[in-house]
Each structure stands twice: as structure tokens, then as C-alpha cells.
Design an enzyme around this catalytic site. Structure first.
Site, mmCIF file in Angstrom:
data_model
loop_
_atom_site.group_PDB
_atom_site.id
_atom_site.type_symbol
_atom_site.label_atom_id
_atom_site.label_comp_id
_atom_site.label_asym_id
_atom_site.label_seq_id
_atom_site.Cartn_x
_atom_site.Cartn_y
_atom_site.Cartn_z
ATOM 1 N N SER A 105 0.824 -1.203 0.000
ATOM 2 C CA SER A 105 0.000 0.000 0.000
ATOM 3 C C SER A 105 0.866 1.264 0.000
ATOM 4 C CB SER A 105 -0.948 -0.041 1.204
ATOM 5 O OG SER A 105 -1.951 0.929 1.087
ATOM 6 N N ASP A 154 0.091 -3.941 -4.114
ATOM 7 C CA ASP A 154 -1.123 -3.124 -4.226
ATOM 8 C C ASP A 154 -0.868 -1.684 -3.777
ATOM 9 O OD1 ASP A 154 -3.731 -3.276 -5.235
ATOM 10 O OD2 ASP A 154 -4.593 -3.234 -3.229
ATOM 11 N N HIS A 214 -7.396 -5.867 -0.580
ATOM 12 C CA HIS A 214 -6.159 -5.096 -0.445
ATOM 13 C C HIS A 214 -5.035 -5.948 0.167
ATOM 14 C CE1 HIS A 214 -3.928 -1.437 -0.609
ATOM 15 N NE2 HIS A 214 -3.940 -1.174 0.689
#
Length: 541
Positions: free
Chosen positions: A207, A235, A323
Site C-alpha cells: 500500500s 497493491d 487489499h
């Protein structure tokens, strides 16, 4: 049960407040409302854009363009090095439970951490509202060390928990400084351990941590003239990063090889996807199209059981399932040795239609997922197979809903006979399922040929892309036809004849093995409903 309910409400409230503070700040900028211009505070109050904050050897951090533009109307300065308080626990083969901490202020102590200068050195980092002691980080660290082919790998965790708290915009600023600090840490290892280069240094970030890794790669080049061997973006965060200048986000210039895994890349504004869809690396993997991962719509109690009845971790994975899948896929690819391969294609829809299935032909390159991605990519370039090595490469694959996630891909074509018996009987409607059998009784698992019933006509060819457990070269195929009479659909009415489909042959194209197998029914027997129908190579004339 009452405690669990209160915990759930509390966690939802915390997440709501974190997002509310970010959205509220953003709306103030959009509507030109007055904002505080005091210096950096933990609350994340805005800085004056014309100011430049400098933090000694780590450099200066402006927030003028491209840090502020139409894609990111909000920007803070990073907090101070003492406020971000980043830690670097070091894990080696002999000690994966009680790490020592790297002290950047004591250069010579680095030599006593047990890092093998000839081995691979991994840096792993988390994202927003997380910390370096998350279970997934420990699992990835263990997988990297335990499965290293040379048994010499070391792992350094970038733990920036104190700087990962809301508001989100302050975290976006903090990772700029943490990236610069990490660059200095890597340079320290380079000097003290006598590394020849950074070819074996590999950063993995989830992230916001993906962009942190990009900043580290940028500062290594800018400040020290060194280039990282590899960055893997797990991601990468989308809000305030998608479609921005490459300086602001992770991009392919930040390392010799940048691979990106997109698992929650649905639209942020309308669907709440936290990851980017934009391709930003040398290779961008889009498992299952990059969003709506299999298994993520399962009930919450499944996730709680998975974490040994831990409500907190189960709750978090339930709501952030897509996620989080990216690092679960990556760790799984290290631990499980089954083939984990994707293929380059123009879109996921084209991939599912079977338009991109033959490896390394017509620009559809097959790339190994996980640690072997760089080697796989370089092999294509060195062999001359990849004609445009600088072009972005978007790679698609199908995964399972649970570990092991890797799946073999099959393009299955069923040919219905156009001989007299088939023509006289006519077409049939229903759902077909296949299962492949390999040596030693290995089975692919039952795979649906289509989601909805299909009308199979004499002389017709019907194709689909399926995914199942790797079986090697299949010895036989078991075909099941689910037939149900529908009083409202005349195509399903059978009064004088038994329902059957004259499937003449099945061709199974195996993407990973780059081969095709042809199987047929015994003595041209028709496929009958609600039973296993055997197809073998030996039955083909």
C-alpha cells in the site's frame, strides 16, 4: 458476543474517523476554506506550500508541484525524523524470532547483525495504520529466509508505525522522509558490508509502503549514485497517487526491476478500492483482473477462524480482504512450489476470452509470479523474444480462493459432432464441468465450463479459459453435464428421447506447459447428464 459487538463498533468508528479527517481536509481545500498554517503537528495540520522543510543529511522536502496538483490538492510536509521514529529490526537465518535492531548512528554495529554480504537482502514494509509486527510481515520474512536457495538471505523490516496514524495525508508526507532515511540505511549496509552493488537488495512494500520503497530507490540514485536491484509494489495505494507525476509515486525508474501486484484496483471514489489500477512497473500483475478476489465475499466468521479466533485480525482481513490478498499471493508463491504464471494481455476480458493464451507469441509474454518474476522477465529480453522491453507489460492470471492460491490455466475447446446421430438428436442446453486427472491420482478439481447454461449445437466448437490445480500432462478428462428441465424453456423439453450431447473431442491447451492434449470418448459415446463421462487420449482415432 456483547464484547465482540462493541469491538466491531469501535473498530468501525476508528476507520470512519481516519477517513473522515482526510476527506474533511480535502473538502476544505476544494472549497477554499481557511486552513491552519502552523508547523507540522501530529494532527496533520497543513503547511504553507512555499515552505521547504530540511532535515539535515536526509535533504529538503518541498510541497510545491508536483507534490500539489489537480490530482492531489492536499499535501503536508513530513514530520521530523524523531517524530516518524522509524525502526529497522533485522532477521537472519539463525534468528527469526528476536531480531536485533539496526542503528544508523552506530555504523560499525551493522557488521554484528549477522547479515551475509553475499546473500540476498530483503526490506519489507507495511502501509497506513499498520506496524512492522503484523502477522503477514512475519510470515513473509520467514518464507523469504526459509526458502532462500543459498540459505544466506536476510530480512530488514521498515517499521514506521508511529508515522502511519491518521490523517492519511500526513502519512503520505511522512513516507517521503522515511524513504530517504531508508536510502541512508541501505547505503550504510553497502559501505559497512562491502557490497559490490545493490543487485541483491530487494524492497517489498504494501500500500503506502510501495511508494515508500519508490522514494528509497529515488534517493539512493540521487544521493549516492546507487540503483536498487528490485522493488515489489504490493497493491500500491491509490488515493493521492494515481495518475500523478512519477516523482510522487513508485515507478519503474526507482529500481533495475519493478514489479507490481494489483489486488484491490477497483475505483476508489465509487467502489472504495484502495489500490492503483494504473500500470507503473516493468511488469504489473493483475490476479483475477486486479479486484474482487475469490474468497473475499465469504462470511466474516471464516476470517476469524483463520486467525485462531482472533476477532481483531479477522475483522481487519474481512473488510480489507482484496487489499491484503497481494501479499498473501506473494508469500504463498514462495512457500508453495506449484507453477504460478501469468500472461501479458490487453485486458482481463481478452484474457478470459482466450485471446492471449500462447506463451511468448504475438506479444503475449508469460511471466513467473513472485520471486522468479525478474529472472523470467530478463530471460525474455536476453533471448530476444520480447521485442519492446520498454513497453508496460500487464499480466493476468486466475487464482484460488484459498491457499495454495496458484492455479494452472487451461484453454478448453469442446467440439460437438456433426455426424448423423448428433444431427438427428439436435442441440442441448446445460452446464458442463470438467476435471483433469494426472499421474499419481493428481486431480485439477472440478472446473465449471461456464457460469450459466450453454446451448450446445451439433458441429459447434465451444471454448473457455479454466483454472485448476496443476496436474502435469493430463491422462484423462472427466466431463459432467448438469441438465435440468425448465417448464418455461422449450429447449429443455424431452418427451421421447434421453438428453445427451455428442461431444466428439476435447482439446486442452496447458498454458504453463505450453502443450495441447486431445481426448475423446470411448467409441464416440455421447455425454449423458448427471454422471461422469470419461475422455482419454487413447480413445481418439
Amino acid at each position: 458476543m456483547e464484547i465482540a459487538n462493541h469491538t466491531g463498533i469501535l473498530l468501525q468508528t476508528m476507520l470512519l474517523m481516519a477517513n473522515h479527517e482526510y476527506n474533511n481536509s480535502l473538502m476544505k481545500v476544494i472549497h477554499n476554506q481557511p486552513l491552519s498554517t502552523e508547523n507540522n503537528k501530529t494532527s496533520g495540520e497543513f503547511s504553507i506550500p512555499e515552505d521547504v522543510r530540511c532535515y539535515g543529511v536526509y535533504g529538503c522536502f518541498p510541497i510545491t508541484y508536483p507534490w500539489i496538483d489537480e490530482k492531489r490538492p492536499v499535501a503536508y510536509h513530513p514530520q521530523t525524523p524523531s517524530q516518524v521514529d522509524v525502526r529497522y529490526p533485522v532477521f537472519v537465518k539463525s534468528n527469526t524470532s528476536h531480531p536485533q535492531f539496526l542503528d544508523i548512528n552506530s555504523p560499525r554495529s551493522v557488521r554484528k547483525l549477522g547479515i551475509n554480504p553475499r546473500g540476498r537482502i530483503y526490506f519489507v514494509t507495511h502501509g497506513y495504520i499498520e506496524s512492522g509486527d503484523r502477522p503477514w510481515i512475519q510470515q513473509m520474512v520467514n518464507a523469504l529466509i526459509d526458502n532462500d536457495p543459498d540459505h544466506t538471505a536476510s530480512c530488514v523490516v521498515i517499521d514506521w508505525r508511529k508515522a502511519s496514524n491518521p490523517p492519511y495525508t500526513q502519512c503520505c508526507a511522512n513516507i517521503r522522509l522515511i524513504g530517504a532515511i531508508t536510502a541512508h540505511v541501505i547505503h550504510l549496509l553497502y559501505v559497512e558490508l562491502g557490497l559490490e552493488n545493490l543487485d541483491k537488495v530487494h524492497l517489498l512494500g504494501h500500500s503506502l509502503g510501495s511508494h515508500l520503497c519508490g522514494y528509497a530507490g529515488y534517493h539512493l540514485q540521487k544521493d549516492f549514485g546507487l540503483k536498487l536491484g528490485r522493488i515489489t509494489g504490493l497493491d500500491p495505494a491509490e488515493p493521492l497517487f494515481s495518475d500523478t507525476d512519477p516523482l510522487v509515486r513508485l515507478d519503474r525508474s526507482d529500481a533495475q526491476f519493478v514489479d507490481v501486484i494489483h489486488s484491490d484496483a477497483s475505483e476508489w471514489v465509487s467502489k472504495g478500492g484502495l489500490g492503483m489500477y494504473q500500470p507503473i512497473g516493468h511488469v504489473d500483475f493483475y490476479p483475477n483482473g486486479g479486484y474482487n478476489q475469490p474468497g473475499c465475499s465469504d462470511p466474516m466468521n471464516k476470517f476469524i477462524r483463520k486467525h485462531d479466533e482472533s476477532f481483531f485480525w479477522g475483522f481487519q482481513e474481512f473488510f480489507g480482504c482484496n487489499h491484503l490478498r497481494c501479499h498473501q499471493f506473494f508469500t504463498d508463491s514462495i512457500v508453495n512450489k506449484c507453477p504460478f504464471v501469468g500472461i501479458g494481455c490487453g485486458s482481463y476480458a481478452q484474457f478470459l476470452r482466450g485471446e492471449c493464451f500462447e506463451c511468448d507469441r504475438d506479444g503475449h509474454y508469460c511471466i513467473d509470479f513472485g520471486l522468479k518474476a525478474k529472472e523470467s522477465y530478463n530471460r525474455l529480453i536476453e533471448s530476444g523474444v520480447m521485442t519492446e522491453p520498454n513497453a508496460p507489460l500487464s499480466v493476468y492470471m486466475i487464482t484460488a480462493a484459498d491457499s495454495p492460491y496458484c492455479r494452472s490455466h487451461f484453454r478448453v475447446t469442446m467440439s460437438v459432432s456433426n455426424e448423423d446421430e448428433s444431427l438427428i438428436h439436435g442441440g442441448e442446453i446445460g452446464k458442463m464441468s470438467l476435471e483433469l486427472y494426472g499421474e499419481g491420482g493428481v486431480r485439477s478439481g472440478k472446473m465449471d465450463f461456464s457460469k450459466n447454461p450453454v446451448y450446445f449445437e451439433p458441429g459447434g466448437n465451444y471454448s473457455a479459459i479454466l483454472a485448476g490445480t496443476h496436474v502435469g500432462k493430463p491422462l484423462k478428462v472427466m466431463l459432467t453435464w448438469e441438465y435440468r428441465t425448465n417448464p418455461l424453456n422449450p429447449l429443455t423439453w424431452r418427451l421421447l428421447m434421453v438428453p445427451r450431447v455428442y461431444v466428439q473431442e476435447i482439446q486442452v491447451q496447458l498454458m504453463e506447459m505450453r502443450t495441447t492434449v486431445r481426448v475423446c470418448p470411448l467409441n464416440k459415446a455421447p455425454v449423458r447428464a448427471d454422471m461422469d463421462n470419461e475422455f482419454k487420449r487413447d480413445y481418439c482415432s
